[in-house]
Design an enzyme around this catalytic site. Structure first.
Site, mmCIF file in Angstrom:
data_model
loop_
_atom_site.group_PDB
_atom_site.id
_atom_site.type_symbol
_atom_site.label_atom_id
_atom_site.label_comp_id
_atom_site.label_asym_id
_atom_site.label_seq_id
_atom_site.Cartn_x
_atom_site.Cartn_y
_atom_site.Cartn_z
ATOM 1 C CD GLU A 108 -2.671 -1.465 -0.030
ATOM 2 O OE1 GLU A 108 -2.812 -0.570 -0.886
ATOM 3 O OE2 GLU A 108 -3.084 -2.624 -0.205
ATOM 4 C CG HIS A 203 -5.333 -6.199 -8.026
ATOM 5 N ND1 HIS A 203 -6.267 -5.234 -8.285
ATOM 6 C CD2 HIS A 203 -4.674 -5.789 -6.928
ATOM 7 C CE1 HIS A 203 -6.192 -4.293 -7.374
ATOM 8 N NE2 HIS A 203 -5.223 -4.591 -6.538
HETATM 9 N N1 ASN Z 1 -5.609 -3.653 -1.835
HETATM 10 C C1 ASN Z 1 -5.820 -3.219 -3.184
HETATM 11 C C2 ASN Z 1 -4.516 -2.685 -3.745
HETATM 12 O O1 ASN Z 1 -3.786 -1.972 -3.086
HETATM 13 C C3 ASN Z 1 -6.842 -2.183 -3.283
HETATM 14 C C4 ASN Z 1 -7.131 -1.882 -4.691
HETATM 15 O O2 ASN Z 1 -7.786 -2.629 -5.356
HETATM 16 N N2 ASN Z 1 -6.580 -0.801 -5.208
HETATM 17 O O3 ASN Z 1 -4.214 -2.950 -4.874
HETATM 18 ZN ZN ZN Z 2 -2.307 -2.457 -5.040
#
Ligand code: ASN
Ligand code: ZN
Length: 282
Positions: A108, A203
């Site tokens: 983060e 992701h």
């Molecule tokens: N925990 C996720 C990330 O930091 C939150 C998101 O989808 N941006 O990627």
């Molecule tokens: Zn992230």
């Protein structure tokens, strides 16, 4: 002269969604384990960026690192909102408290670093690069804290937030940089550019640059942050980095930085070059 350390502050949302919540006076000695952990690990991430990359906080100007914990009820995520970190407690079944994974805290905060450097947008290939940078530095932070080499590191993201229901299904992590498509990953990812998913979530496609980073670090050997990490950091913070960079442009920057930073160690350039080539990014 040593740069002063950034201030680290922690706020308690007390299960609401209004940010930042109530300030916690002395998080380093709080009886709330989440508050103490958030303070300690955030401080450690700042130390990691300072010691390994000479960076003073996410903005390189000593910006206060602010975190809000106990966000919402059973909230199963953590995020950087553009100015601070926010952590949920998880539902206790699939996910535990998100502050438990040091790589999640590193991930983060690295979104903050990316915001102040390359400024990568959060869609398409640039979005996947943004996510991958957070995973790479999140994992390196975990390895640095444990004093691990590329050989004995686990390369996992989210291993310490898997709840009993996730473990029961055989999941040991959210993602694995060393094996992004493994069945042990809750979020299995492609790890070759030929399997890139158009318009896919950042992701998902981050598995491709994640695997390139892992392979580069693995073949260089030793401690990931000392060579591969410095190459990735130099690319991220380069004047030539752009917010809409595609994999190919970022890969080209890492190749250039490998040569520039390690002119007497051609094996580093070769490792970086081979790593990208093997995931289909030339
Ligand atoms: N925990 C996720 C990330 O930091 C939150 C998101 O989808 N941006 O990627
Ligand atoms: Zn992230």
């Amino acid at each position: 002269m040593l740069a002063p350390k950034p201030a680290v502050t922690v706020y308690d949302c007390q299960h609401s969604t209004s940010l930042p919540g109530t300030p916690i006076r002395n998080p380093s000695s709080s009886s709330d384990a989440t508050a103490k952990r958030t303070f300690d690990e955030t401080t450690a991430v700042a130390d990691f960026f300072n010691t390994c990359f000479g960076r003073n906080s996410v903005d390189d100007h000593g910006m206060t690192l602010m975190s809000s914990i106990h966000y919402d009820v059973a909230y199963s995520n953590a995020f950087w909102n553009g100015s601070q970190m926010v952590y949920g407690d998880g539902d206790g079944q699939i996910f535990l408290d998100f502050t438990r994974s040091n790589d999640v805290i590193g991930h983060e905060l690295t979104h903050g670093v990316t915001q102040y450097t390359a400024g990568l947008v959060y869609t398409n290939e640039a979005g996947a690069l943004n996510e991958s940078i957070s995973d790479a530095f999140g994992s390196m932070f975990r390895q640095w804290q444990a004093g691990q080499t590329v050989e004995n590191a686990d390369w996992l993201i989210g291993a310490d937030i898997m709840g009993p229901a996730a473990s029961a299904k055989g999941y040991t992590c959210l993602r694995d940089l060393s094996n992004p498509g493994g069945a042990h990953c809750m979020s299995r990812q492609p790890f070759d550019y030929r399997n890139y998913v158009p318009q896919g979530d950042p992701h998902l496609n981050s598995g491709i640059p994640n695997f390139a980073f892992y392979q580069a670090a693995k073949s260089i050997g030793g401690r990931s942050w000392e060579k591969a990490g410095r190459v990735w950091y130099a690319a991220l913070t380069s004047d030539r980095a752009t917010k809409n960079m595609r994999f190919k442009s970022f890969a080209r920057l890492t190749r250039a930085m490998a040569k520039q930073l390690f002119p007497d160690e051609p094996a580093i350039y070769a490792a970086v070059n081979d790593a990208w080539t093997s995931v289909g990014v030339r």
